[in-house]
Design a protein around this motif. Structure first.
Motif, short mmCIF file in Angstrom:
data_model
loop_
_atom_site.label_atom_id
_atom_site.label_comp_id
_atom_site.label_asym_id
_atom_site.label_seq_id
_atom_site.Cartn_x
_atom_site.Cartn_y
_atom_site.Cartn_z
N ASP A 1 12.97 -2.80 9.62
CA ASP A 1 12.89 -3.17 10.88
C ASP A 1 11.62 -3.59 11.57
N ASP A 2 10.73 -3.86 10.96
CA ASP A 2 9.49 -4.07 11.37
C ASP A 2 8.53 -2.94 12.09
N LYS A 3 9.20 -1.60 11.48
CA LYS A 3 8.65 -0.52 11.81
C LYS A 3 8.36 0.58 10.80
N ILE A 4 7.39 0.96 10.81
CA ILE A 4 6.99 2.25 9.75
C ILE A 4 7.91 3.33 9.85
N GLN A 5 8.33 3.54 8.93
CA GLN A 5 9.44 4.77 8.81
C GLN A 5 8.81 6.27 8.97
N ASN A 6 7.87 6.33 8.00
CA ASN A 6 7.08 7.62 7.94
C ASN A 6 5.81 7.40 8.64
N TYR A 7 5.89 7.33 9.76
CA TYR A 7 4.77 7.00 10.92
C TYR A 7 3.91 8.20 10.91
N LYS A 8 4.42 9.06 10.87
CA LYS A 8 3.68 10.38 11.20
C LYS A 8 2.95 10.89 9.92
N GLN A 9 3.34 10.63 8.70
CA GLN A 9 2.66 10.61 7.66
C GLN A 9 1.38 9.79 7.39
N VAL A 10 1.85 8.71 7.58
CA VAL A 10 0.89 7.13 7.58
C VAL A 10 -0.23 7.37 8.62
N TYR A 11 0.25 7.86 9.91
CA TYR A 11 -0.78 7.88 10.84
C TYR A 11 -1.97 8.26 10.65
N TRP A 12 -3.16 7.59 11.16
CA TRP A 12 -4.51 7.85 10.92
C TRP A 12 -5.25 7.93 12.21
N ASP A 13 -5.60 8.93 12.81
CA ASP A 13 -6.18 9.17 14.02
C ASP A 13 -7.73 8.94 13.70
N GLU B 1 0.81 -1.28 0.06
CA GLU B 1 0.07 0.09 -0.02
C GLU B 1 1.01 1.25 0.19
N GLY B 2 1.95 1.08 -0.27
CA GLY B 2 3.12 2.08 -0.38
C GLY B 2 3.53 2.52 1.09
N VAL B 3 3.34 1.94 2.38
CA VAL B 3 4.03 2.15 3.40
C VAL B 3 5.42 1.65 3.75
N GLU B 4 6.47 2.61 4.03
CA GLU B 4 7.73 2.14 4.05
C GLU B 4 8.11 1.71 5.22
N ILE B 5 8.66 0.67 5.30
CA ILE B 5 8.77 -0.42 6.65
C ILE B 5 10.35 -0.66 6.62
#
Length: 121
Positions: free
Chosen positions: A101-113, A95-99
């Motif tokens: 070491d089992d961790k989302i890199q651009n989590y700030k952008q990906v995060y959905w509240d 889905e285009g999420v960069e991961i």
DNA sequence: TGGGTGACCATAG
DNA sequence: ACTATGGCCACCC
């Protein structure tokens, strides 16, 4: 049939349904945290219960994008509970999420509240 | 009835 | 920045 499998009962049905409902609303290429969902349903639910509910998501008829739910750190803590350990990461990367070491890199952008993005009628 | 557990989170030192 | 601890709520033995 292992007796340690999660069963949907009348008691927890509504609770699971609420969780799944929120999870299904997560857009593609986005992710949210267990705590956010818990907060969305009311802090009382408890973040740990979300993960426990997700364990039952596989038995749902409606598709539940459990791979879009990570912990507050953006880490794929639930990947071991998927059919394949790499299934969660593969799904997110698809889905285009960069991961890394089992961790989302651009989590700030990906995060959905959900509490922010959702509007209650 | 009570204690242990969990795909977590916030706080304190 | 990292570890330790308590709280959270529903479920299971």
């Amino acid at each position: 049939m292992p007796n340690n499998s999660i069963k949907i009962t009348e008691k927890n049905k509504d609770y699971f349904d609420s969780v799944f409902q929120v999870v299904r609303l997560i857009p593609e290429g986005r992710a949210t945290s267990y705590g956010a969902i818990s907060n969305c349903l009311g802090t009382k639910s408890g973040a740990r219960m979300i993960g426990w509910a997700m364990n039952a998501s596989h038995s749902q008829k409606e598709y539940v994008p459990a791979h879009r739910v990570v912990n507050r750190n953006g880490m794929l803590t639930g990947k071991h509970h998927f059919p394949s350990p790499i299934a969660m990461q593969e799904a997110l990367e698809g889905e285009g999420v960069e991961i890394k070491d089992d961790k989302i890199q651009n989590y700030k952008q990906v995060y959905w509240d959900p509490t922010v993005e959702l509007t209650f009628d």
